[in-house]
Design a protein around this motif. Structure first.
Motif, PDB file in Angstrom:
ATOM      1  N   LYS A   6      80.246  24.501  45.562  1.00 26.56           N
ATOM      2  CA  LYS A   6      78.878  24.885  45.890  1.00 26.56           C
ATOM      3  C   LYS A   6      78.658  25.067  47.386  1.00 26.56           C
ATOM      4  N   VAL A   7      79.709  24.757  48.172  1.00 22.19           N
ATOM      5  CA  VAL A   7      79.574  24.854  49.626  1.00 22.19           C
ATOM      6  C   VAL A   7      79.490  26.329  50.021  1.00 22.19           C
ATOM      7  N   SER A   8      78.557  26.627  50.939  1.00 19.47           N
ATOM      8  CA  SER A   8      78.438  28.022  51.357  1.00 19.47           C
ATOM      9  C   SER A   8      79.142  28.268  52.679  1.00 19.47           C
TER      10      SER A   8
ATOM     11  N   ILE B 263      80.073  15.792  47.345  1.00 15.93           N
ATOM     12  CA  ILE B 263      79.796  17.227  47.449  1.00 15.93           C
ATOM     13  C   ILE B 263      80.823  17.988  46.625  1.00 15.93           C
TER      14      ILE B 263
ATOM     15  N   TYR C 281      77.679  23.180  54.911  1.00 17.54           N
ATOM     16  CA  TYR C 281      76.384  23.757  54.549  1.00 17.54           C
ATOM     17  C   TYR C 281      76.382  24.138  53.079  1.00 17.54           C
ATOM     18  N   MET C 282      75.242  23.888  52.442  1.00 16.56           N
ATOM     19  CA  MET C 282      75.016  24.398  51.085  1.00 16.56           C
ATOM     20  C   MET C 282      73.782  25.272  51.167  1.00 16.56           C
TER      21      MET C 282
END
Lengths: 353, 387, 149, 112
Positions: A246-248, A242, A260-261
């Protein structure tokens, strides 16, 4: 002989920055909270990723040593005595009341994790003029998810910093910016238990930098199981394929660390698998709920989109009740098993370490 | 041609500070001037290199009481340059505001003094009354009327809020009207024209060759103004045009000051409007991080002021500190002006460069006790004072 | 103007040739630093005066004893047409503290040179009146307050 | 020739209240940031001596009284820069508003 013993008792060893390095930093106890940097009135300490570092001549005022939350000089009795709360509790700290709360502000709901209580409290205090600014961990613009200490002077700054970060950051370094740089006289500190202990320390310890303590109006504590160095967190995510950029959202729910993405959950691992990646100094910490804060806020114990709020002191009550009365927050009684599950997790942290 | 020596000073009614001038006179006309400096020489340059940087800021403030802000600003800028520290933008604006307020009160002071020396006591009183409101503003911002202790290494010590901004603007708008009225008086009044116009002439070429600075140079048509030439603090972001008069006499130098009052007020107003929010200072460690050299040139009320500091790595004291004050640079020029003037004009000419002799003589503390010379350190001096 | 210092550097190089030890623009000081041999200090100032067409303002001369075996002299100049700050530096060995005076080019130095002479013991050859300025008349000879041992 | 304006000016000044105040009976208001006589809070001071180390005028000395070290400010030497207040980590030095500090003896000039 008697005289000699007395003289020995009166002989106080000077605790300068070198002693702080010896007693705290070299023993891997340093939490990198940044209180020593803020305490130093001759600006001789700066914070690096490895811990505090001397950058100028030390004038031996001892403020850094006595302000440090992990120094042997920190007395828990003094800290406990400073809170005027009704219920004494060894696991959750002493408190006045525990409730569930969540924000009613729509702009906070969109950005905040869980109930958005901390963000809302800060907004309330700023709007009412209870504080001139808040010390928060904001997101770095250069490295994704790296928290950077920031002085929040406006509601926009507060909203930018909303959301939980699972890396530690030297938040209290920003106290120096706030008090020395911006010349503020009332600030609110938001931090994890070790930072809260430091902030309480400078308010009550006679030898700590009490000038800073005078200017801290409120201390808002967060629940903290353990934190991860940003580098190691990124490593862990990379090993699972990961990209941290880009991880939200990160979350810890039901004993699992979830990543979470967008809206999709891409990773969920039990927290114990992350043990090797946690900070070394977290191993010695027994405090889950920020015992010495004015108000402690966290997700554990309340349902989805609600936060558990522990009000511990009169100042905390003033802030929290004010926010409720002025319609910034809505409250409900905590569910019956809420306190129990919070106590269970807190006990686990206390016994484990 | 025989001539008589006329000795003015060290203590003389026409001089406000101790300094000696030997005038060679022929009748009523001054033929030659020989200045003797050093009556208030306090050894500040030596003392500066024996104190820490923080103490230095307060010592340079005492080089000159009137332009103390200019001195601390220059010292702070020079030390920051040597340390490699960048100060926040808001502090640059605050520095500019206080620096210009300082210029206002300094110019009002010398305009009053000149009026008194040429026998126009009413105007002296009026100028000094107006100076008082500026002093009150300085007290409001910095905490003290004269010794402001405002600039430190890394920024300024106090912030200003909306209340202060409205106060400053209100005072300045009423003061601007009065200054315009005074300017009319200076243009028209026959007494002032008779005593000032054509007196103490200094040509542009002479001013350049003799290194005149500040209003003295600008009164002779020399385009020298550090605020325009090498903008420091916030001057690169505010509009400012140098005030130049080509007459080269006492009147031109006074007019330069009067016009600068109005220009300064515009600068302050512009700074107050443009002032960004942000921190007012950054923490700077006491010791120098590198061996370096810092040079700072600013336009003090009396002219170009330069501080030159050598720092040494990991040392909290400067290695060498050199100050060149504006009055010191103007001494050769004033000697030139005095040649050929009447004795009665000497006070007005001297005052027209706004002399500040405590600025001029600053550099070794010498004790002449029991005929021998030795240097006393400040701590033993402090101990002695306790007895 | 932006590139004025380049022209100044060129013409200084033509005038001084190998006597010019170093010349570079210091952006943080916004000044042109010129390092010359002490024998060429007069020529350097003269060259700068010629470059500026006689429109050169001498700000000050500053001498410093940095604890080494030399004394550093710094000449601060302002060239009016080029609007350029020039810092001319030279090093004098403590065995031979003689340097040519520049009073003939810039009469403004008359006091600065006297100050450097009395504080550091630098002898300016050709100065019309190299005497004490600030110090008392009975100050001992060969004692210079700002010298370091 | 400018008589009308002169009369107006005289009239205005007659009605104006004086620019001066009768000092000992009437005092000018002090600014919020005014730096007057020090207020030392001995219960906060732990005797670290930072103020004495930083004082530019060498006006502060650390003196031990009954085993407790605390600063003494000599107002005769003090330059009222309040660097001591800035540097005190414990907030034990406060700016006071008192400015009438003249005294007959040196002992009275010392703030303990």
């Amino acid at each position: 002989m008697e005289a000699l013993r007395k003289a020995e008792e009166n002989f106080v060893v000077l605790k300068a920055f070198n002693d702080l390095v010896l007693d705290v930093v070299s023993k891997d106890l340093c939490t990198k909270c940044g209180m020593c940097v803020s305490s130093c009135q001759v600006h001789a300490i700066s914070m690096t990723d490895e811990g505090p570092k001397s950058v100028g001549p030390c004038r031996q005022c001892e403020a850094c040593y006595y302000g440090c939350p992990r120094s042997p000089a920190t007395s828990e009795e003094l800290l406990k005595a400073s809170l005027s709360s009704e219920k004494k509790d060894d696991i959750l700290g002493s408190y006045n009341k525990i409730v569930s709360a969540r924000t009613v502000l729509s702009e906070v709901k969109s950005v905040a994790q869980d109930g958005g209580v901390v963000t809302t409290l800060l907004i309330y205090a700023l709007e009412e003029g209870l504080i001139d600014g808040g010390i928060v961990a904001s997101k770095s613009t250069i490295e994704a998810w790296k928290p950077v200490p920031k002085v929040a002077l406006s509601i926009n700054d507060v909203l930018e910093a909303a959301g939980t970060k699972y890396s530690n950051c030297p938040s209290l370094v920003a106290l120096k910016d706030a008090l020395y740089g911006y010349d503020l006289s009332k600030v609110c500190v938001v931090g994890v238990p070790c930072q809260v202990t430091a902030a309480r320390n400078v308010k009550v310890q006679p030898k700590a930098a009490r000038k800073i303590g005078d200017k801290i109006a409120f201390i808002i504590g967060l629940f903290c199981m353990e934190s991860f160095p940003h580098v190691k967190l990124a490593q862990f995510l990379t090993s699972n394929g990961i990209d941290i950029a880009k991880v939200s959202k990160f979350d810890i729910k039901e004993g699992k660390f979830r990543v979470y993405m967008g809206d999709a959950e891409v990773l969920s691992v039990p927290i114990r698998n992350l043990k090797d990646y946690a900070n070394r100094f977290c191993e010695t910490c027994r405090d889950l709920t920020s015992w010495y804060a004015d108000v402690s806020v966290g997700a554990i114990g309340s349902g989805r989109d609600w936060s558990t709020v522990i009000v511990r002191s009169d100042e905390g009550a003033k802030l929290f009740d004010g926010a409720v009365q002025n319609g910034y927050l809505e409250v409900k009684d905590i569910e019956s098993d809420g306190i129990e599950s919070l106590r269970k997790i807190a006990k686990r942290k206390a016994s484990k370490n | 041609m025989s001539s008589i020596d006329l000795i003015v000073g060290p203590i003389h009614p026409a001089l406000h500070e101790p300094e000696r001038f030997v005038f060679k006179i022929d009748g009523e006309i001054v033929v030659d001037v020989e200045p003797r400096l050093g009556y208030v020489h306090r050894g500040i340059e030596k003392a500066l290199s024996e104190r820490t940087y923080i103490k230095d800021i307060y010592l340079v403030e005492r080089v000159c009481g009137i332009c103390n802000v200019a001195h601390t600003l220059t010292a702070a800028q020079a030390i920051e340059q040597a340390f490699g520290v960048e100060v926040p933008r808001r502090s640059k604006y605050l520095r500019t505001i206080v620096h210009e307020l300082n210029r206002l009160h300094s110019h009002l002071l010398i305009l009053g003094v000149v009026c008194e020396l040429i026998g126009f006591d009413t105007l002296f009183m009026l100028f000094w009354r107006d100076r008082e409101v500026i002093m009150d503003l300085i007290e409001m911002i910095t905490g003290n009327r004269v010794m402001s202790a405002y600039n430190i290494i890394g920024g300024v010590r106090r912030n200003i809020g909306d209340f202060e901004v409205t106060q400053i603007k209100g005072v300045l708008s009423s003061l601007a009207k009065r200054v315009k009225q005074y300017k009319k008086v200076f243009m028209d009044d026959p007494t002032i024209r008779a005593r000032c116009a054509g007196v103490g002439y200094l040509s542009r070429a002479k001013a350049l060759a003799l290194g005149a600075v500040g209003p003295t140079a600008r009164g002779s048509g020399l385009e020298l103004d550090v605020r325009v030439d090498e903008p420091y603090a916030a001057y690169d972001e505010v509009k400012y045009c140098a005030v130049i008069y080509n007459d080269g006499d006492v009147w031109a130098r006074l007019m330069v000051r009067l016009d600068e009052l109005l220009a300064s007020m515009e600068v302050i107003n512009e700074c107050l409007d443009k002032m960004p929010s942000g921190p007012i200072r950054v923490p700077v460690p006491e010791a120098a991080p590198q061996s370096a050299e810092g040079v700072s040139v600013i336009e003090a009320p009396r002219g170009e002021l330069i501080h030159h500091v050598y720092t040494k790595r990991d040392d909290d004291k400067p290695f060498r500190y050199r100050i060149r004050t504006p009055t010191y640079a103007n001494i050769p020029a004033v000697c030139e002006m005095l040649k050929g003037c009447y004795i009665a004009d000497i006070p007005a000419i001297l005052a027209s460069i706004d002399p500040c002799f405590s600025c001029t003589d600053r550099a070794a503390l010498i004790d002449t006790n029991s005929g021998e010379k030795r240097i006393i350190d400040i701590l033993s001096l402090a101990r002695r004072s306790k007895k | 103007m932006v590139n004025d210092h380049l022209e100044v550097i060129d013409s200084l190089g033509n005038e001084l040739k190998e006597g010019l030890l170093d010349v570079r623009y210091l952006p943080e000081k916004r000044a042109l630093l010129v390092l010359v041999d002490k024998a060429l200090i007069f020529k350097a100032i003269e060259a700068l005066n010629k470059i500026s067409g006689g429109e050169m303002h001498l700000t000050t001369i500053s001498g410093a004893d940095l604890g080494e075996d030399y004394i550093e002299l710094t000449y601060f100049l302002w060239l009016l047409p080029q609007r350029l700050r020039v810092i001319v530096k030279t090093k004098l060995s403590k065995d031979d503290l003689r340097v040519q005076s520049i009073v003939n080019i810039a009469p403004a130095t008359v006091l600065y040179e006297r100050e450097v002479y009395e504080m550091l013991g630098v002898i300016f050859e050709g100065h019309p009146k190299l005497e004490r300025l600030f110090l008392p008349e009975d100050w001992p000879q060969n004692m210079y307050p700002l010298r370091r041992r | 020739m400018r008589l009308p304006s002169l009369i107006r000016e005289v009239w205005a000044n007659l009605l104006k209240k004086p620019a001066t105040v009768k000092y000992p009976f009437e005092k000018l208001p002090l600014s919020k940031t005014y730096r007057g006589k020090h207020e030392l809070m001995r219960d906060r001071c732990v005797g670290c001596g930072l103020c004495a180390k930083i004082c530019p005028a060498f006006a502060i000395t650390m003196r031990s009284v009954y085993g407790k070290v605390s600063p003494e400010v000599d107002l005769a030497k003090c330059i009222f820069c309040y660097q001591c207040e800035d540097v005190c980590p414990r907030g034990a030095i406060k700016r006071g508003k008192e400015y009438e500090l003249a005294s007959w003896s040196r002992n009275e000039m010392i703030v303990r």
